[in-house]
Design a protein around this motif. Sequence first.
Motif, PDB file in Angstrom:
ATOM      1  N   GLN A  34      40.863  35.797 -38.303  1.00 58.19           N
ATOM      2  CA  GLN A  34      41.788  34.895 -38.722  1.00 58.19           C
ATOM      3  C   GLN A  34      41.557  33.991 -39.877  1.00 58.19           C
ATOM      4  N   ASN A  35      42.629  33.510 -40.393  1.00 62.04           N
ATOM      5  CA  ASN A  35      42.539  32.633 -41.758  1.00 62.04           C
ATOM      6  C   ASN A  35      42.310  33.604 -42.827  1.00 62.04           C
ATOM      7  N   THR A  36      42.396  35.038 -42.710  1.00 59.27           N
ATOM      8  CA  THR A  36      42.276  35.655 -43.906  1.00 59.27           C
ATOM      9  C   THR A  36      43.759  36.306 -44.321  1.00 59.27           C
ATOM     10  N   PHE A  58      44.847  39.297 -42.119  1.00 57.70           N
ATOM     11  CA  PHE A  58      45.220  38.866 -40.575  1.00 57.70           C
ATOM     12  C   PHE A  58      46.680  38.321 -40.941  1.00 57.70           C
ATOM     13  N   ARG A  59      47.051  37.513 -41.784  1.00 54.36           N
ATOM     14  CA  ARG A  59      48.374  37.202 -41.950  1.00 54.36           C
ATOM     15  C   ARG A  59      49.440  38.066 -42.104  1.00 54.36           C
ATOM     16  N   THR A  75      49.488  40.131 -38.785  1.00 55.14           N
ATOM     17  CA  THR A  75      50.366  39.290 -37.976  1.00 55.14           C
ATOM     18  C   THR A  75      51.840  38.979 -38.094  1.00 55.14           C
ATOM     19  N   HIS A 107      50.459  26.347 -45.964  1.00 55.45           N
ATOM     20  CA  HIS A 107      49.132  26.271 -45.222  1.00 55.45           C
ATOM     21  C   HIS A 107      49.003  24.765 -45.580  1.00 55.45           C
ATOM     22  N   GLU A 117      50.774  32.549 -40.008  1.00 61.14           N
ATOM     23  CA  GLU A 117      49.997  33.255 -38.653  1.00 61.14           C
ATOM     24  C   GLU A 117      50.470  33.189 -37.220  1.00 61.14           C
ATOM     25  N   SER A 118      51.535  32.164 -37.169  1.00 58.95           N
ATOM     26  CA  SER A 118      52.144  31.997 -35.946  1.00 58.95           C
ATOM     27  C   SER A 118      53.266  32.942 -35.745  1.00 58.95           C
TER      28      SER A 118
END
Length: 234
Positions: A25-27, A30-31, A34, A84, A96-97
Amino acid sequence: MPDIAHTPLAFRFPKPAPPAATYAQNTKEFRYWTAAEALRRGADFWAVVVPLTAWELGKTLPVLLDEGQDLNAYYDRKALNFFHGPSPSGTVYSGESPDVICHEMGHAILDSFKPQLWGAASQEVAAFHESFGDMSAILSALQLQSLRSDILSTTGGKLAQASRLSRLAEQLARLIHEPFRCGFSASVLRLGDGRGTQFSAARGTARFRYAGRFAGLGLIGGTAASAMGLRRAS
């Protein structure tokens, strides 16, 4: 692997795309995946139920996953924009959500289907746009078998009660609400069961959008009624 170029509702991310793999997460990787998965899942759902051949702005909808520091996300007829912001546990990315992602995509879906609603001088229309975004987040989430099974298990089949399905964007909500302490629950941006708020951090005010609340309530209630009918039939 999600195909972001799949038509009729295609997306475009800034290149290059990261290789398909497992990322922390937080990469940015990943974003990317996702968002790609959530958008493809949600768009494939809407493509079946809404007669669209393209987005309002054209064949492809741009997606910008980190446009800078702001606890925000929005659709502006140019792109889906995400940001962010800082939190006690580190940086939080609205992109990311899946809830936030599919909510903003909902605005784009409605704008493509009924473009005359965009910018209409009416609080009711604005409320409906927000409600449609919430319904997009809920209906997109329901495409996941694992989530459907979890909701049935945790609610005992009583889908009208608050659950992971109806609580939208919990992490982002806590960060937005905390500085203002407006006297209501800061656990979610909105509750799909009808108890949510529309919050404007820029103005430091909370506004109840009643049309949006009741539409969300109707969706959750209808889902519950349908599930109960299916269970009785079986």
